[in-house]
Design a protein around this motif. Sequence first.
Motif, mmCIF file in Angstrom:
data_model
loop_
_atom_site.group_PDB
_atom_site.id
_atom_site.type_symbol
_atom_site.label_atom_id
_atom_site.label_comp_id
_atom_site.label_asym_id
_atom_site.label_seq_id
_atom_site.Cartn_x
_atom_site.Cartn_y
_atom_site.Cartn_z
ATOM 1 N N MET B 1 52.457 43.675 58.167
ATOM 2 C CA MET B 1 52.600 44.445 57.201
ATOM 3 C C MET B 1 51.993 45.720 57.814
ATOM 4 O O MET B 1 51.322 45.718 58.780
ATOM 5 N N LYS B 2 52.153 46.776 57.243
ATOM 6 C CA LYS B 2 51.446 47.962 57.683
ATOM 7 C C LYS B 2 50.082 48.282 56.798
ATOM 8 O O LYS B 2 50.433 48.578 55.592
ATOM 9 N N LEU B 3 49.066 48.759 57.292
ATOM 10 C CA LEU B 3 47.936 48.893 56.468
ATOM 11 C C LEU B 3 48.236 50.218 55.705
ATOM 12 O O LEU B 3 48.738 51.185 56.074
ATOM 13 N N GLY B 4 47.703 49.816 54.354
ATOM 14 C CA GLY B 4 48.082 50.949 53.123
ATOM 15 C C GLY B 4 46.999 51.687 52.887
ATOM 16 O O GLY B 4 45.633 51.584 53.475
ATOM 17 N N ARG B 5 46.928 52.720 51.983
ATOM 18 C CA ARG B 5 45.727 53.439 51.641
ATOM 19 C C ARG B 5 44.544 52.534 50.852
ATOM 20 O O ARG B 5 44.981 51.579 50.142
ATOM 21 N N MET B 6 43.726 52.881 51.151
ATOM 22 C CA MET B 6 42.345 52.057 50.595
ATOM 23 C C MET B 6 42.384 52.684 49.021
ATOM 24 O O MET B 6 41.714 53.728 48.931
ATOM 25 N N ASN B 7 42.897 51.879 48.129
ATOM 26 C CA ASN B 7 42.859 52.595 46.933
ATOM 27 C C ASN B 7 41.286 52.738 46.209
ATOM 28 O O ASN B 7 41.076 53.962 45.699
ATOM 29 N N HIS B 8 40.750 51.556 46.327
ATOM 30 C CA HIS B 8 39.302 51.489 45.850
ATOM 31 C C HIS B 8 38.583 50.355 46.494
ATOM 32 O O HIS B 8 38.842 49.597 47.122
ATOM 33 N N VAL B 9 37.224 50.771 46.214
ATOM 34 C CA VAL B 9 36.518 49.573 46.643
ATOM 35 C C VAL B 9 35.491 48.969 45.354
ATOM 36 O O VAL B 9 35.119 49.919 44.465
ATOM 37 N N GLY B 10 35.814 47.857 44.888
ATOM 38 C CA GLY B 10 35.292 47.407 43.847
ATOM 39 C C GLY B 10 33.705 47.104 44.135
ATOM 40 O O GLY B 10 33.053 46.332 44.824
ATOM 41 N N VAL B 11 32.855 47.702 42.924
ATOM 42 C CA VAL B 11 31.311 47.304 43.051
ATOM 43 C C VAL B 11 30.784 46.761 41.655
ATOM 44 O O VAL B 11 31.207 47.138 40.639
ATOM 45 N N ALA B 12 30.424 45.732 41.699
ATOM 46 C CA ALA B 12 29.613 45.178 40.559
ATOM 47 C C ALA B 12 28.475 45.702 40.164
ATOM 48 O O ALA B 12 27.905 45.938 40.951
ATOM 49 N N VAL B 13 28.728 46.050 38.933
ATOM 50 C CA VAL B 13 27.146 46.625 38.009
ATOM 51 C C VAL B 13 26.994 45.815 37.155
ATOM 52 O O VAL B 13 27.628 44.999 36.170
ATOM 53 N N HIS B 87 34.766 43.949 46.286
ATOM 54 C CA HIS B 87 35.946 43.816 47.045
ATOM 55 C C HIS B 87 36.302 44.986 47.457
ATOM 56 O O HIS B 87 35.843 46.392 47.307
ATOM 57 N N ILE B 88 37.399 45.106 48.506
ATOM 58 C CA ILE B 88 38.098 46.263 48.931
ATOM 59 C C ILE B 88 39.715 46.190 48.434
ATOM 60 O O ILE B 88 40.051 45.014 48.834
ATOM 61 N N CYS B 89 40.238 47.045 47.987
ATOM 62 C CA CYS B 89 41.538 47.185 47.430
ATOM 63 C C CYS B 89 42.639 47.995 48.336
ATOM 64 O O CYS B 89 42.208 49.211 48.536
ATOM 65 N N TYR B 90 43.666 47.514 49.126
ATOM 66 C CA TYR B 90 44.399 48.273 49.757
ATOM 67 C C TYR B 90 46.023 48.212 48.958
ATOM 68 O O TYR B 90 46.288 47.085 48.537
ATOM 69 N N GLU B 91 46.565 49.372 49.205
ATOM 70 C CA GLU B 91 47.996 49.370 48.762
ATOM 71 C C GLU B 91 48.907 49.137 49.412
ATOM 72 O O GLU B 91 48.907 49.033 50.794
ATOM 73 N N VAL B 92 50.058 48.481 48.919
ATOM 74 C CA VAL B 92 51.454 48.077 49.651
ATOM 75 C C VAL B 92 52.477 48.748 48.939
ATOM 76 O O VAL B 92 52.329 48.738 47.592
ATOM 77 N N PRO B 93 53.526 48.775 49.296
ATOM 78 C CA PRO B 93 54.764 49.586 48.616
ATOM 79 C C PRO B 93 55.215 48.276 47.912
ATOM 80 O O PRO B 93 56.065 48.515 46.651
ATOM 81 N N ASP B 94 55.080 46.971 48.107
ATOM 82 C CA ASP B 94 56.195 46.023 47.721
ATOM 83 C C ASP B 94 55.010 44.749 47.585
ATOM 84 O O ASP B 94 54.548 44.099 48.540
ATOM 85 N N ILE B 95 54.489 44.394 46.301
ATOM 86 C CA ILE B 95 53.498 43.059 46.301
ATOM 87 C C ILE B 95 54.156 41.897 46.780
ATOM 88 O O ILE B 95 53.364 41.164 47.330
ATOM 89 N N ALA B 96 55.521 41.782 46.393
ATOM 90 C CA ALA B 96 56.177 40.350 46.537
ATOM 91 C C ALA B 96 56.037 40.084 48.339
ATOM 92 O O ALA B 96 55.908 39.144 48.720
ATOM 93 N N ALA B 97 56.487 41.305 48.817
ATOM 94 C CA ALA B 97 56.680 41.161 50.310
ATOM 95 C C ALA B 97 55.216 40.916 50.833
ATOM 96 O O ALA B 97 55.282 40.226 51.893
ATOM 97 N N ALA B 98 54.436 41.654 50.298
ATOM 98 C CA ALA B 98 53.133 41.508 51.079
ATOM 99 C C ALA B 98 52.499 40.080 50.651
ATOM 100 O O ALA B 98 51.964 39.698 51.618
ATOM 101 N N ARG B 99 52.825 39.496 49.592
ATOM 102 C CA ARG B 99 52.321 37.984 49.313
ATOM 103 C C ARG B 99 53.036 37.093 50.172
ATOM 104 O O ARG B 99 52.304 36.184 50.928
ATOM 105 N N ALA B 100 54.080 37.286 50.433
ATOM 106 C CA ALA B 100 54.880 36.495 51.244
ATOM 107 C C ALA B 100 54.443 36.587 52.733
ATOM 108 O O ALA B 100 54.239 35.627 53.459
ATOM 109 N N GLU B 101 54.379 37.862 53.212
ATOM 110 C CA GLU B 101 53.707 37.928 54.501
ATOM 111 C C GLU B 101 52.221 37.341 54.918
ATOM 112 O O GLU B 101 52.012 36.654 55.652
#
Lengths: 146, 146
Positions: B1-13, B87-101
């Motif tokens: 896969m190709k690294l996507g945009r870092m959408n967010h950093v999850g911060v517990a409060v 956690h850290i969240c990265y974007e992908v164009p196709d979730i099913a393809a990313a999961r398979a990879e």
Amino acid sequence: MKLGRMNHVGVAVPDIDAAIVHYRETMGAAVVTRPFDLPEQGVRVCFVHTPGHGGSEGTQVELLAPLDDQSPVAGFMAKNPAGGQHHICYEVPDIAAARAEFEAMGKRILGPTRTGAHGTPIFFLHPKDMQGILTEIMETLREETH
Amino acid sequence: MKLGRMNHVGVAVPDIDAAIVHYRETMGAAVVTRPFDLPEQGVRVCFVHTPGHGGSEGTQVELLAPLDDQSPVAGFMAKNPAGGQHHICYEVPDIAAARAEFEAMGKRILGPTRTGAHGTPIFFLHPKDMQGILTEIMETLREETH
């Protein structure tokens, strides 16, 4: 102050070379900078570039490995041997003004302002004053104009 | 896969309203979205917007508070009562393809693909397979064109 760009998320890793392989091969990073020692902070570091919106430069992942047992990151690694999220770094236009603002708010600053991994002045804020997050404030890197 | 945009950093409060005050008043955030419950994940969430390069949309900070003791975030809060990076969240164009990879690479995926806080499909990868980082993969939000 005004919230600045999230320059990077600092991620502690046990082995920086293995971490680079992970970010390249598992995560698909295209650009990872060459690791170098930052003895002042007791760490070996490099940056994983991530894409931002519309082709812009995104938030980086800073990989940090402790240089020795005295490293400020060594305690974190003892608690998190697999590695983990270590700090978040935000940019400001003027480091001295930002420091004065956090001091005025009574936030604890960890040590003097010093030169960070991007070559600009930085300081760290105590996680206990920052919702549990070790927070780095860095002055924005100004591109030289020729 | 190709690294996507870092959408967010999850911060517990521990307290989402207090955290919003922190991000607005101490950090100077201009935009924080209205908190809402995400019962499927056991959390109450909202997003702090940060500025990206050149006026673009930056990586967000996702504030997460456990909805109850059964929340997946409750264990994290027990260990980190002041809060912390979750956690850290990265974007992908196709979730099913990313999961398979990721599956093909032998990475452990935590549960089924489900709808995340941005309303697009997401899944989480086990931190033990991801350099100690709980990693969220989300399908990029497509803006509707009219």
